[in-house]
Design an enzyme around this catalytic site. Structure first.
Site, PDB file in Angstrom:
ATOM      1  N   GLU A  22      42.348 -72.980  46.688  1.00  0.00           N
ATOM      2  CA  GLU A  22      41.086 -72.694  46.016  1.00  0.00           C
ATOM      3  C   GLU A  22      40.822 -71.186  46.039  1.00  0.00           C
ATOM      4  O   GLU A  22      40.753 -70.576  47.096  1.00  0.00           O
ATOM      5  CB  GLU A  22      39.973 -73.440  46.763  1.00  0.00           C
ATOM      6  CG  GLU A  22      38.568 -73.100  46.324  1.00  0.00           C
ATOM      7  CD  GLU A  22      37.518 -73.774  47.225  1.00  0.00           C
ATOM      8  OE1 GLU A  22      37.894 -74.484  48.183  1.00  0.00           O
ATOM      9  OE2 GLU A  22      36.329 -73.577  46.955  1.00  0.00           O
TER      10      GLU A  22
ATOM     11  N   ASP B 230      38.210 -75.277  50.847  1.00  0.00           N
ATOM     12  CA  ASP B 230      37.243 -75.079  51.925  1.00  0.00           C
ATOM     13  C   ASP B 230      36.602 -76.392  52.322  1.00  0.00           C
ATOM     14  O   ASP B 230      36.566 -77.342  51.557  1.00  0.00           O
ATOM     15  CB  ASP B 230      36.144 -74.109  51.465  1.00  0.00           C
ATOM     16  CG  ASP B 230      36.586 -72.672  51.678  1.00  0.00           C
ATOM     17  OD1 ASP B 230      37.265 -72.411  52.696  1.00  0.00           O
ATOM     18  OD2 ASP B 230      36.273 -71.814  50.819  1.00  0.00           O
TER      19      ASP B 230
ATOM     20  N   ASP C 107      33.638 -77.104  52.464  1.00  0.00           N
ATOM     21  CA  ASP C 107      32.245 -77.174  52.014  1.00  0.00           C
ATOM     22  C   ASP C 107      32.141 -78.009  50.728  1.00  0.00           C
ATOM     23  O   ASP C 107      33.116 -78.621  50.295  1.00  0.00           O
ATOM     24  CB  ASP C 107      31.688 -75.755  51.798  1.00  0.00           C
ATOM     25  CG  ASP C 107      32.536 -74.985  50.786  1.00  0.00           C
ATOM     26  OD1 ASP C 107      33.393 -75.612  50.125  1.00  0.00           O
ATOM     27  OD2 ASP C 107      32.350 -73.758  50.664  1.00  0.00           O
TER      28      ASP C 107
ATOM     29  N   ASP D  35      31.707 -77.181  47.531  1.00  0.00           N
ATOM     30  CA  ASP D  35      32.572 -76.739  46.437  1.00  0.00           C
ATOM     31  C   ASP D  35      34.011 -77.170  46.668  1.00  0.00           C
ATOM     32  O   ASP D  35      34.689 -77.638  45.762  1.00  0.00           O
ATOM     33  CB  ASP D  35      32.544 -75.205  46.325  1.00  0.00           C
ATOM     34  CG  ASP D  35      31.353 -74.742  45.508  1.00  0.00           C
ATOM     35  OD1 ASP D  35      30.661 -75.627  44.950  1.00  0.00           O
ATOM     36  OD2 ASP D  35      31.109 -73.522  45.458  1.00  0.00           O
TER      37      ASP D  35
END
Ligand code: 0R9
Length: 641
Positions: A429, A502, A504, A506
């Site tokens: 990413e 990640d 998180d 996103d």
């Protein structure tokens, strides 16, 4: 349907029940759970025949506490008189003589079908206990069998009832010495009961489980029959015309019926066909007739109305079934099932019937509903254009004999090793994490593909659009397998495909988008266990010269517990992948000796498909609700299967 007078002499005595016990597989297929449930359908089929004859409106199926099953219908009741050939009651004859029943005498009309259609006597042969009660002419009769069909109580009158109260009630307990398992599964019975209710309109089927407190119960009854089946299948989709199209016809005792509705999706495999309530997985003449007529009628309409201008241009079978949900149901007095699994209808006369009923009805529908007609033909035209574009785009992604670096626009940083079994590719990413990964990797075996932002949601895009997306094209080319008809797992260029995002929101969104892509285009790669998620750590614990990375709070606390008291330590919460330097990224997430990978599995494709459609599809409400209900599940989508 015409009523056929039952003639007792129709029953032919063919074989004894002992033959059934010796070779149960020949009569019910298997003796595993599938065979066990088959017993229920053999009995229910008799009630359905009575419903098709127009005399039964309600069937109740009950799983009793002792794992026996009771099936009850409100039909005319099995005839109770003495049977001419056997000299015993017809009820007892039906239950003790193999192949007894209207169908085998030729005079009866039996259309519902079990696997082999041999019914009651087979169930009796494979049961330790069977009780049959019949209500007829204001009287209640009973007959009992034990131990594989041995009569322990010949038919006798046990009471009276209202003359209008008629029906048959059968309770059977499967023989434990024959079946691998004796436990009935409510869900299995529920799904098939619902299907039978869809396929036999207005028939009410009640299923009850008395083994649990409180009892479970479902009742299914569909006035619209297969029309409602189509609506049900399109429930989480977006129909593009309001009404389900319904066509039916009959010839020489063969009944034929179709219900269909287009949705905005791109699936081309939502045509389901049935003969005598049995799913014909492999199609057959009824399906062929419809497919042929569908393609022809839409082409004719498009040409007549100036939508297909080019003489040589025409819509294919695939074009006209994109987004189509269709149920085909045929009821045939003498079906010929073909193929290895008997999942194909062979009767050739049905092809003509299906074609004529469908083409006449569908043509009329298009003429009478010009707005819907335009929507439907437009959809097929768009599918056709997409097909042509996809073909071109696919040619672009088709791997050349040697990897064409130009194709990647410089994005893929490949590894040096050429043996796929030693190679890995990281889908990373963001450019900055991509940069660190490129520096921190083992350049011999680890390839890096940095992904810019969110990739396209393939659930919402047709193939041509997906293929015009740079990110997706690069992925397809890098994997080397091709897609669609050309997919070839043996050409996969990496043993491990590692998604590195990640921890998180996103990151998990990108992971879901990638999984959707894999699920739709590269399912065999997932099934073969090649796809992984990297697990970047959440905390770094430093004490003395030691650095320890842990994945989550629990691991952190567990590790701290292991340190001697008074140890001075420092805990840092790790930021995103992009903020780690190359050494850190290598040490925590990429180094094969230290990293933690999570294998992504597809345990249950059907459920995963539904989950993906819900999460990634058109409808906002089911998606919102699904995410709300399964917040945990969605975070861990890579483990759903
Ligand atoms: C609960 C499970 N129900 C049944 O097994 C069942 C069989 C059955 C039936 C008739 C009516 N209801 C039934 N329920 C029936 C059929 C006919 C005439 N009268 C009653 C006929 O086919 O003409 N029967 C199924 C087979 C037989 N009856 C018969 F062979 F005994 F006639």
């Amino acid at each position: 349907m015409e009523q056929n007078k039952y003639d007792a002499s129709d029953i032919q005595v063919l074989e004894g029940l002992e033959a059934v016990r010796k070779r149960p597989g020949m009569y019910i297929g298997t003796t595993d759970v599938k065979g066990l449930h088959h017993l229920v359908w053999e009995i229910v089929d008799n009630s359905i025949d009575e419903a098709l004859a127009g005399f039964c409106s309600h069937i109740e199926i009950t799983i009793n506490k002792d794992n026996s099953v009771t099936v009850q219908d409100n039909g005319r009741g099995i005839p109770v008189g003495i049977h001419a050939k056997t000299g015993i009651s017809t009820v007892e004859t039906v239950y003790t003589v193999l192949h007894a029943g209207g169908k085998f005498g030729g005079g009866g009309y039996k259309v519902s079908g079990g696997l082999h259609g041999v019914g009651a006597s087979v169930v009796n042969a494979l049961s330790s206990r069977v009780d049959v009660q019949v209500k007829r002419d204001g009287k209640i009769y009973e007959c009992k069998f034990e131990n594989g069909g041995k009569t322990v109580q010949p038919l006798k009158e046990i009471g009276t009832c209202d003359v209008n109260d008629t029906g048959t009630k059968v309770t059977f307990k499967p023989d434990a010495t024959i079946f691998d398992s004796e436990i009935f599964d409510y869900e299995t019975l529920r799904v098939r009961s619902r299907e039978l209710a869809f396929l036999n309109k207005e028939l009410r089927i009640t299923l009850t489980d008395d083994r649990v407190e409180p009892q479970k119960q479902d009742t299914f009854m569909y006035e619209g029959g297969i029309i409602e089946y189509v609506k049900y299948l399109n429930k989480n989709k977006t129909p593009i015309h309001e009404n389900v199209i319904h066509l039916e016809g009959e010839e020489d005792g063969v009944m034929f019926e179709v219900a269909m509705q287009y949705n905005s999706g791109y699936n081309t495999d939502s045509i389901y066909s049935f003969v005598n309530n049995i799913n014909t997985h492999d199609g057959g003449t009824h399906e062929e007739g419809v497919r042929r007529a569908l393609t022809r009628i839409i082409n004719n309409y498009a040409r007549k109305n100036g939508m297909l201008k080019d003489k040589d241009e025409s819509l294919t079978g695939d074009d006209v079934k994109e987004g189509l949900t269709m149920i085909i149901s045929c009821k045939h007095p003498n079906p010929q099932f073909e193929g290895q699994t008997k999942g194909r209808l062979g009767n050739s006369e049905v092809r003509k019937l299906a074609d004529s009923v469908f083409s006449e009805g569908f043509e009329r529908f298009l003429l009478e509903n010009p707005d819907e007609a335009k929507i439907i033909v437009d959809k097929a035209m768009t599918a056709s254009r997409a097909r042509v574009a996809a073909k071109k785009a696919r040619e672009l992604t088709r791997r050349k004999s040697d990897l064409d670096v130009v194709n990647f626009g410089g994005k893929l940083v490949d590894c040096k090793e050429k043996d796929p079994s030693l190679c890995e590719i990281f889908l990373v990413e963001g450019d900055s994490a991509g940069g660190s990964a490129i520096k921190g990797r083992n350049s011999m075996t680890q390839a890096i593909l940095p992904l810019k932002g969110k990739i396209l949601n393939v659930e919402k895009a047709r193939l041509d659009k997906a293929l015009s997306n740079d990110e997706i094209r690069t992925i397809i080319t890098a994997f080397g397998t091709g897609i669609g008809n050309e997919f070839d797992l043996s050409k996969l260029r990496y043993d491990k495909i590692i998604i590195m995002t990640d921890a998180d929101v996103d990151g998990s969104h990108i992971r879901v988008l990638l999984l959707t892509l894999f699920y739709r285009f590269f399912r065999p790669i997932v099934e073969a266990g090649h796809v992984y998620a990297a697990q970047p750590p959440l905390f770094r614990i430093c004490h003395g010269k030691t650095r320890k990375y842990v994945l989550n709070e629990e691991e952190r606390d567990a590790y701290l517990e292991t340190l001697p008291e008074n140890t001075r330590y420092e805990i840092a919460r790790m930021k995103g992948l992009g903020e780690m330097d190359d050494d850190e990224l290598n040490e925590t997430t990429m180094d094969i000796n230290q990293r933690v990978l999570r294998k992504i599995t597809v345990q249950d494709l059907v459920e995963a498909d539904a989950a993906f459609s819900k999460i990634m599809g058109d409808e906002v409400e089911p998606r919102r609700k699904f995410i709300e209900d399964n917040a945990q599940y969605v975070e861990n989508l890579d483990t759903i299967g």
